[in-house]
Scaffold this active site. Structure first.
Site: not given
Ligand SMILES: NC(=O)c1ccc[n+]([C@@H]2O[C@H](COP(=O)([O-])OP(=O)(O)OC[C@H]3O[C@@H](n4cnc5c(N)ncnc54)[C@H](OP(=O)(O)O)[C@@H]3O)[C@@H](O)[C@H]2O)c1
Length: 350
Positions: A156
């Site tokens: 981002c």
């Molecule tokens: N937040 C942002 O603004 C943003 C922007 C660009 C890119 N990103 C990238 O997008 C990705 C997700 O970010 P997010 O902010 O949505 O994170 P998040 O809110 O922490 O969500 C992560 C998701 O992955 C699942 N998860 C966690 N560990 C897991 C595992 N070992 N195996 C399978 N599922 C797992 C979690 O749910 P459960 O634990 O219930 O499975 C949850 O649904 C990251 O790599 C981040 O760097 C984020």
């Protein structure tokens, strides 16, 4: 809203209970051709998806879809959106890739390939080498390669920085040493961020001075596009806002380059890009409020002598992740780029 014709694609979302996964689900609900049939969560398996998502609080008749574990992926999906934390996808990439034509991945796992930097920022990528074709893809600038299976969207803050610098570097208008400071909202850390509200609220502070993993990503992206090296000083600041990013890049114009050259470069780069709005000293400046809740980026450039300040703002969860992934999927699948991404809160002011 979903119509069912022969353009309809079957979609899975991995990491669907997280911040970016939830935004994907919410946005795809309005996409006419992408039908979500599977949403993963390891911790919420069995829970009805729309009862869990705040966005559906006012929906009277929710869908019967429930969260499932990734191990329960079944059959073939035309595309899978992966919204997993870094390290998770590399550990299951072969298993996931078997189920789909394309994985649109918002995590950073495959954004660059230097082994030393991978060891530092993405060790799981190094430990689990990928066997399927993978590509870093910015919808505005990258070529589509239909042989690629894993389409990796930019980070981002990285993409906002790239928007602020692309016209300057593409047109060789600036010296290669650039300072960028990025300000980001709290949802950038995902739902499991360890930072307490009391630490973030009513505060503004830097973090990851010199060491943020988006810095090598930005340098790699420009090396890839222009085969030219960028010497970037990059620092991140934490904003007391749930969502939004604003980056400010400071650069020095090469000798002989004028303000008009710079304005022409930005206009030329962005006039035809549906999601980028360009500002200059005559018509305003980028901000967060007007992009929050949308897939738009605002980009502005301001010149004084040889000193150049370029600014970009985006919504980190939409243009920085979920919306950008849908934009990429639209382009890969041959749908109009803007399908399903019409402004939601655009124009709401103040
Ligand atoms: N937040 C942002 O603004 C943003 C922007 C660009 C890119 N990103 C990238 O997008 C990705 C997700 O970010 P997010 O902010 O949505 O994170 P998040 O809110 O922490 O969500 C992560 C998701 O992955 C699942 N998860 C966690 N560990 C897991 C595992 N070992 N195996 C399978 N599922 C797992 C979690 O749910 P459960 O634990 O219930 O499975 C949850 O649904 C990251 O790599 C981040 O760097 C984020």
């Amino acid at each position: 809203m979903m119509t069912s014709d022969n353009r309809t694609k079957r979609v899975a979302i991995l990491g669907g209970s997280g911040f970016t996964g939830a935004e994907l689900y919410r946005l795809l609900n309005k996409h006419p051709f992408l039908k979500v049939d599977f949403v993963s969560s390891e911790s919420k398996a069995g829970v009805p998806v729309e009862k869990y998502f705040t966005a559906f609080t006012h929906t009277k008749k929710v869908s019967a879809l429930t969260f499932k574990k990734i191990a329960d992926l079944d059959g073939h999906y035309d595309l899978i959106f992966s919204c997993l934390p870094k390290g998770a996808l590399p550990r299951m990439i072969e298993q996931v890739a078997e189920h789909t034509d394309y994985i649109f991945n918002v995590s950073g796992d495959y954004r660059f390939s230097d082994p030393v930097l991978l060891q530092k920022h993405y060790p799981d990528t190094l430990n689990q080498p990928i066997q399927v074709a993978s590509k870093y893809y910015i919808p505005e600038f990258s070529e589509i390669d239909s042989k690629v299976k894993v389409v990796n969207l930019p980070g981002c803050m990285a993409v906002a920085t790239i928007y602020s610098l692309y016209p300057l570097l593409a047109n060789e208008l600036i010296e290669n040493r650039v300072v960028t400071d990025a300000k980001t909202g709290s949802s950038g850390g995902g739902k499991s961020s360890s930072e307490h509200h009391a630490e973030r609220a009513n505060n503004f502070r830097p973090h990851s001075i010199h060491g943020h993993r988006h810095r090598p990503e930005i340098e790699f992206a420009f090396e890839d596009y222009f085969n030219s090296s960028l010497e970037l000083q990059f620092t991140v600041h934490s904003l007391d806002l749930p969502r939004g990013i604003l980056v400010t890049s400071y650069s020095v114009l090469k000798e002989g380059v004028s303000e008009v050259d710079v304005k022409k470069a930005f206009y030329g780069s962005y006039a035809q890009k549906p999601f980028i709005h360009y500002f200059n000293s005559k018509n305003g400046y980028p901000m967060i409020k007007t992009v929050a809740g949308t897939n738009y980026a605002e980009v502005g450039v301001y010149v004084d002598g040889s000193s150049c300040v370029s600014i970009a703002s985006i919504d980190n969860l939409i243009k920085g992740a979920a919306g950008q992934a849908i934009q990429a999927a639209n382009l890969y699948l041959g749908f109009p780029e803007e399908t399903g991404l019409q402004a939601e809160l655009g124009g709401v002011w103040p």
